[in-house]
Design a protein around this motif. Structure first.
Motif, mmCIF file in Angstrom:
data_model
loop_
_atom_site.group_PDB
_atom_site.id
_atom_site.type_symbol
_atom_site.label_atom_id
_atom_site.label_comp_id
_atom_site.label_asym_id
_atom_site.label_seq_id
_atom_site.Cartn_x
_atom_site.Cartn_y
_atom_site.Cartn_z
ATOM 1 N N ALA B 52 0.629 -0.790 -0.375
ATOM 2 C CA ALA B 52 0.303 0.323 0.188
ATOM 3 C C ALA B 52 1.129 1.216 -0.028
ATOM 4 O O ALA B 52 0.308 1.847 -0.774
ATOM 5 N N PHE B 53 2.077 1.708 0.983
ATOM 6 C CA PHE B 53 2.746 2.631 1.299
ATOM 7 C C PHE B 53 3.680 2.500 0.011
ATOM 8 O O PHE B 53 4.154 3.776 -0.557
ATOM 9 N N GLY B 54 3.382 1.166 -0.414
ATOM 10 C CA GLY B 54 4.910 1.634 -1.350
ATOM 11 C C GLY B 54 4.032 2.130 -3.145
ATOM 12 O O GLY B 54 5.277 3.385 -3.521
ATOM 13 N N LEU B 96 9.600 6.291 2.920
ATOM 14 C CA LEU B 96 10.311 5.553 4.294
ATOM 15 C C LEU B 96 9.316 4.649 4.876
ATOM 16 O O LEU B 96 9.261 3.452 5.618
ATOM 17 N N ILE B 97 8.082 4.513 5.664
ATOM 18 C CA ILE B 97 7.143 3.418 5.713
ATOM 19 C C ILE B 97 7.491 2.458 4.729
ATOM 20 O O ILE B 97 7.827 0.795 5.363
ATOM 21 N N HIS B 98 6.930 2.535 3.405
ATOM 22 C CA HIS B 98 7.238 1.195 2.659
ATOM 23 C C HIS B 98 8.492 0.485 2.860
ATOM 24 O O HIS B 98 9.170 -0.756 3.274
ATOM 25 N N GLY B 99 9.711 1.502 3.030
ATOM 26 C CA GLY B 99 11.573 0.817 2.887
ATOM 27 C C GLY B 99 11.622 0.447 4.219
ATOM 28 O O GLY B 99 12.047 -1.084 4.353
ATOM 29 N N GLY B 100 10.730 1.286 5.155
ATOM 30 C CA GLY B 100 11.256 0.626 6.987
ATOM 31 C C GLY B 100 10.702 -0.546 6.784
ATOM 32 O O GLY B 100 11.343 -1.815 7.755
ATOM 33 N N PHE B 101 9.192 -0.366 6.615
ATOM 34 C CA PHE B 101 8.599 -2.162 6.516
ATOM 35 C C PHE B 101 9.298 -3.583 5.756
ATOM 36 O O PHE B 101 9.355 -4.619 6.798
ATOM 37 N N SER B 102 9.865 -3.067 4.597
ATOM 38 C CA SER B 102 10.690 -4.342 3.459
ATOM 39 C C SER B 102 11.651 -4.135 4.293
ATOM 40 O O SER B 102 12.479 -6.072 4.894
ATOM 41 N N LEU B 103 12.318 -3.255 5.228
ATOM 42 C CA LEU B 103 13.695 -3.498 5.772
ATOM 43 C C LEU B 103 13.467 -4.564 7.190
ATOM 44 O O LEU B 103 14.184 -6.299 6.867
#
Ligand code: HEM
Ligand code: FES
Lengths: 134, 345
Positions: B52-54, B96-103
């Motif tokens: 969703a965020f990506g 940032l939320i997308h990348g953070g969650f992926s990490l």
């Protein structure tokens, strides 16, 4: 903007247009399975030379033997219940992480000749979903 | 701190725009999550958040990138340009939320540092199929972070307009990285005709708009005066300039703006000191030339921003022969006082 800045912008966009569109084309061509409309996709493998290993309600697993390395193909017919599933390859005494699978689709992994079985592992429940001899 | 900076002022409109940005993002996220639940119940919550965020971030990025060329094509889009910065910061937060969650989801399982794991878990750098696409997203996120962190006008002033502009033009590079992040990443794992088509369409539209408006602008830069008279270039007839507006003209390959206001004529550089906005497309408001992009103001007869502001642009000498306006092509130092040409209607 100054005329120099306008020139730079134009240069950047022309370069970006050419470069990124070629990369988009190349990556689309390299896509692992032919592009299919969302939802329905073929579970028949593209490769003729390979050996069928396993099939059930979730998986079709094929092995494509090549000179040095083998190609393992896992077709996931419907999404697994587990949120995060990993694929491990086992040889005599070692265990290697091959990758992860999630929604339905075709996944391919390169494995060495020594790999004799694979396991699909639910990372959250810490249990094997399937263990398959190749 | 000893640095003066002029803020783009907060006003009611800006707050309304911000509310619209927030609301639209919320509606997008809710629809995305709702649609996913309806069509594919088995997605995990983490995956749902990542997607969703990506996708929200990439949609916002396309909107941000289309605002520039659209406001060249039609001035009705200028209010969007005025508020583009907040869209940019919102886009960074979504990314940032997308990348953070992926990490978190993909790289915190092992005992190595997740950033190290991001770079080392897949070393297939010479394969298109298995390219470590998350690395591309990571670099894009760093660029977006630097831009969001320096988005305040304080940094524009502190870094100098030139370096700031250079830094913020990195967004084009980030855009290329993000497009490849998606094409080499999720489109390789789960090819989908629709998503591929939509993103390719977005890319083509953005690129074509930038190249076509850019080429049109560059043609204008090459227009030469038809008539020079003892070192003075003929600009236009006085009637061609509307009241409180300007005629844009090229001297030495750079644009200048010849303003008509209050029975006077004055010429200043066309390039705003803030972010290079086209002053000649602005209006004279309360006796000041007002930049159409974010509203910086300059006095037409000396190119200086009214106190307490300190911006200055170059000025030019004008003369009027009958009804014909002429300019001396030599730029005077920024902020030089020039007596306006006075005329009677
Ligand atoms: C540290 C940085 C990043 C990491 C680790 C990362 C990771 C990922 C991963 C793992 C996926 C696949 C998700 C899936 O389909 O299951 C993905 C997809 C995607 N990423 Fe990123 N990403 C990063 C930065 C970004 C940035 C900066 C953007 C755009 C502004 C972005 C936009 C997208 C989009 C649009 C997709 C496709 C939709 C999706 O599947 O989520 N990513 N990213
Ligand atoms: S006010 Fe921002 S560019 Fe002129």
């Amino acid at each position: 903007m100054t005329s120099g800045l306008r020139k730079t912008h134009r240069f950047i966009w022309i370069t970006l247009g050419l470069l990124v569109s070629s990369l988009i084309a190349l990556s689309t061509i390299a896509t692992k399975k032919p592009l299919e409309i969302d939802k329905d996709f073929s579970v028949v493998s593209k490769h003729k030379t390979q050996r069928a290993v396993f099939e059930d309600a979730y998986f079709v697993i094929n092995l494509n033997e090549k000179n040095e390395l083998n190609n393992l193909e896992i077709i996931l017919k419907k999404p697994l219940k587990s949120a995060s599933s990993l694929v491990y390859g086992y040889s005599n005494n070692s265990k290697n992480l091959l990758g992860s699978i999630d929604t339905k689709g075709r996944y391919t992994f390169t494995i060495d000749k020594l790999t004799t079985s694979i396991a699909i592992y639910d990372e959250i429940k810490k249990t094997n979903i399937a263990k398959i001899k190749l | 701190m000893g640095v003066n900076y002029q803020t783009v002022l907060w006003n009611r409109n800006k707050k309304i725009y911000d509310r619209w940005i927030g609301l639209s993002m919320l509606i997008y996220l809710i629809s995305f999550i709702g649609l996913t639940f309806i069509t594919n119940v088995q997605t995990s919550v983490e995956t749902l958040i990542i997607r969703a965020f990506g996708t929200l971030a990439i949609v916002l990025l396309h909107i941000i990138l289309v605002i520039g060329p659209l406001s060249r094509i039609n001035t009705r889009f200028l209010p969007l340009l005025y508020n583009r910065r907040h869209l940019g910061v919102s886009m960074f937060l979504a990314a940032l939320i997308h990348g953070g969650f992926s990490l978190f989801q993909f790289h915190t399982l092992g005992n190595v540092n997740p950033i190290y794991a991001l770079f080392s878990s897949n070393m297939d750098y010479n394969s298109l199929k298995n390219f470590p696409f998350q690395v591309l997203g990571f670099f894009a996120l760093i660029i977006l972070f630097l831009m969001a962190a320096t988005s305040h006008d304080f940094w524009l002033k502190n870094l100098s307009a030139k370096s700031w502009k250079r830094l913020h033009m990195m967004v084009y590079f980030a855009y290329a990285l993000i497009i490849m992040h998606v094409f080499l990443g999720s489109f390789q794992q789960q090819p989908s005709l629709w998503s591929t088509a939509i993103l390719s369409f977005g890319f083509v539209v953005i690129t074509a708009l930038h190249i076509s408006t850019g080429s049109k602008e560059r043609k204008l830069d090459h227009i030469k005066t038809t008539d020079t008279n003892e070192g003075w270039d003929y600009v236009c007839d006085i009637d061609e300039i509307p009241e409180d507006r300007a005629k844009i003209f090229i001297v030495d390959n750079e644009r200048i703006a010849v303003f008509k206001y209050n029975n006077k004529l004055s010429a200043i550089s066309n390039v705003c000191k803030h972010q290079g906005g086209p002053l000649g497309e602005g209006k004279v408001v309360d006796g000041c030339v007002t930049c159409p992009w974010h509203g910086y103001q300059y006095l037409p007869h000396n190119g200086q921003s009214p106190p307490p502001f300190t911006e200055q642009v170059s000025t030019y000498r004008l003369k009027l022969i009958d009804k014909k306006v002429y300019v001396s092509p030599k730029a005077l130092p920024e902020g030089t006082e020039v007596d306006p040409v006075i005329f009677n209607n």
